[in-house]
Design a protein around this motif. Sequence first.
Motif, short mmCIF file in Angstrom:
data_model
loop_
_atom_site.label_atom_id
_atom_site.label_comp_id
_atom_site.label_asym_id
_atom_site.label_seq_id
_atom_site.Cartn_x
_atom_site.Cartn_y
_atom_site.Cartn_z
N UNK A 4 0.83 -1.21 0.00
CA UNK A 4 0.00 0.00 0.00
C UNK A 4 0.86 1.26 0.00
N UNK A 5 0.56 2.15 -0.94
CA UNK A 5 1.17 3.48 -0.96
C UNK A 5 0.10 4.52 -0.67
N UNK A 6 0.36 5.36 0.33
CA UNK A 6 -0.52 6.48 0.64
C UNK A 6 0.13 7.72 0.06
N UNK A 7 -0.53 8.35 -0.89
CA UNK A 7 0.07 9.45 -1.64
C UNK A 7 -0.47 10.80 -1.16
N UNK A 8 0.28 11.86 -1.50
CA UNK A 8 -0.16 13.20 -1.15
C UNK A 8 0.26 13.65 0.22
N UNK A 13 2.41 15.66 9.97
CA UNK A 13 1.20 15.00 10.47
C UNK A 13 0.72 13.94 9.49
N UNK A 14 0.72 14.26 8.19
CA UNK A 14 0.35 13.28 7.17
C UNK A 14 1.30 12.08 7.23
N UNK A 15 2.58 12.37 7.34
CA UNK A 15 3.58 11.30 7.37
C UNK A 15 3.37 10.41 8.59
N UNK A 16 3.14 11.00 9.73
CA UNK A 16 2.91 10.22 10.95
C UNK A 16 1.67 9.35 10.82
N UNK A 17 0.60 9.90 10.23
CA UNK A 17 -0.64 9.14 10.06
C UNK A 17 -0.42 7.95 9.12
N UNK A 18 0.34 8.16 8.04
CA UNK A 18 0.61 7.09 7.09
C UNK A 18 1.43 5.98 7.73
N UNK A 19 2.44 6.37 8.48
CA UNK A 19 3.29 5.37 9.13
C UNK A 19 2.49 4.60 10.17
N UNK A 20 1.68 5.30 10.96
CA UNK A 20 0.87 4.64 11.98
C UNK A 20 -0.14 3.69 11.36
N UNK A 21 -0.61 4.00 10.15
CA UNK A 21 -1.58 3.14 9.47
C UNK A 21 -0.93 1.88 8.93
N UNK A 47 12.76 17.39 2.80
CA UNK A 47 12.65 17.33 4.25
C UNK A 47 11.79 16.15 4.69
N UNK A 48 10.66 15.97 4.02
CA UNK A 48 9.76 14.89 4.41
C UNK A 48 10.35 13.53 4.04
N UNK A 49 11.06 13.46 2.91
CA UNK A 49 11.70 12.20 2.55
C UNK A 49 12.73 11.80 3.60
N UNK A 50 13.46 12.78 4.10
CA UNK A 50 14.47 12.50 5.12
C UNK A 50 13.84 12.14 6.46
N UNK A 51 12.62 12.62 6.70
CA UNK A 51 11.94 12.37 7.98
C UNK A 51 11.27 11.01 8.05
N UNK A 52 11.08 10.35 6.92
CA UNK A 52 10.41 9.05 6.92
C UNK A 52 11.27 8.02 7.64
N UNK A 53 10.64 7.15 8.42
CA UNK A 53 11.41 6.14 9.17
C UNK A 53 11.93 5.03 8.26
N UNK A 54 12.86 4.22 8.74
CA UNK A 54 13.34 3.08 7.96
C UNK A 54 12.20 2.14 7.58
N UNK A 55 12.34 1.53 6.42
CA UNK A 55 11.41 0.52 5.91
C UNK A 55 10.07 1.10 5.44
N UNK A 56 9.96 2.44 5.39
CA UNK A 56 8.84 3.08 4.72
C UNK A 56 9.40 3.75 3.47
N UNK A 57 8.97 3.29 2.31
CA UNK A 57 9.51 3.78 1.04
C UNK A 57 8.96 5.17 0.72
N UNK A 58 9.86 6.10 0.43
CA UNK A 58 9.43 7.43 0.00
C UNK A 58 9.42 7.48 -1.51
N UNK A 59 8.31 7.97 -2.07
CA UNK A 59 8.12 7.97 -3.52
C UNK A 59 7.91 9.41 -4.00
N UNK A 60 8.82 9.91 -4.81
CA UNK A 60 8.67 11.21 -5.44
C UNK A 60 7.75 11.06 -6.64
N UNK A 61 6.65 11.79 -6.66
CA UNK A 61 5.69 11.74 -7.75
C UNK A 61 5.83 13.03 -8.55
N UNK A 62 6.15 12.92 -9.84
CA UNK A 62 6.45 14.11 -10.62
C UNK A 62 6.10 13.92 -12.09
#
Length: 219
Positions: A4-8, A13-21, A47-62
């Motif tokens: 599952x990828x949660x985008x946007x 706060x969004x990042x924390x919610x996605x990780x918690x989910x 900044x947000x990519x660097x803030x993501x915890x290990x084992x959560x993949x950060x995806x740049x959408x462009x």
Amino acid sequence: MTRVKLCGTTDEDDLEAAVAAGADAVGLISAVPVDTHRELAPARAAELAAAAPPFVTTVLVTMPETPAAAIELVETVGPDAVQLHGTLEPDAVATVREDVDATVVVALEAGETDATTAGRYGDVADGLLVDTPADGGGGGTGETHDWELTRELTAALDSPIVLAGGLAPENVADAVRTVEPFAVDVASGIEDADGATDADAARTFVERARNALAPIPGS
């Protein structure tokens, strides 16, 4: 198990919610020529990519106009993966893949891309995302498409397929059972009225996507 990828993701706060989910990946949208409240400046995306915890993949959408633009943005943001929307040809995608330290996913328009064309992209990318096309390109319509067509595409290709387009907690299990994708991708389907990630909706979405193909007890 469907990933599952949660985008946007737009803030901590969004990042924390996605990780918690329990999301496998989070999407950071930057440098797109369409009007969206989810777009981030490259520095903020970094900044947000660097803030993501290990084992959560950060995806740049462009939506880059050139391979060089994509490569430069990836170097700035530093994501684990880049999701390319727009009109880059397969050879241009191959250039991006060769020059970035990130997994490359190419977005295709549902119903508009045949298996031959999809296969050409699959040969030069690490995965393919199938989304409902938008008038200005880029997906993010919040509308579903014909999942049976995407199922046929999934069956015809060896590439991992990510299903997007109008998914929400209410329909993701049916979508997974129909298409059997490698992963699903959601944005508007888990947002609250202010456009932020709704923690409860995100958690429900992840749970239903993951369990959609689980055996029914006693069956």
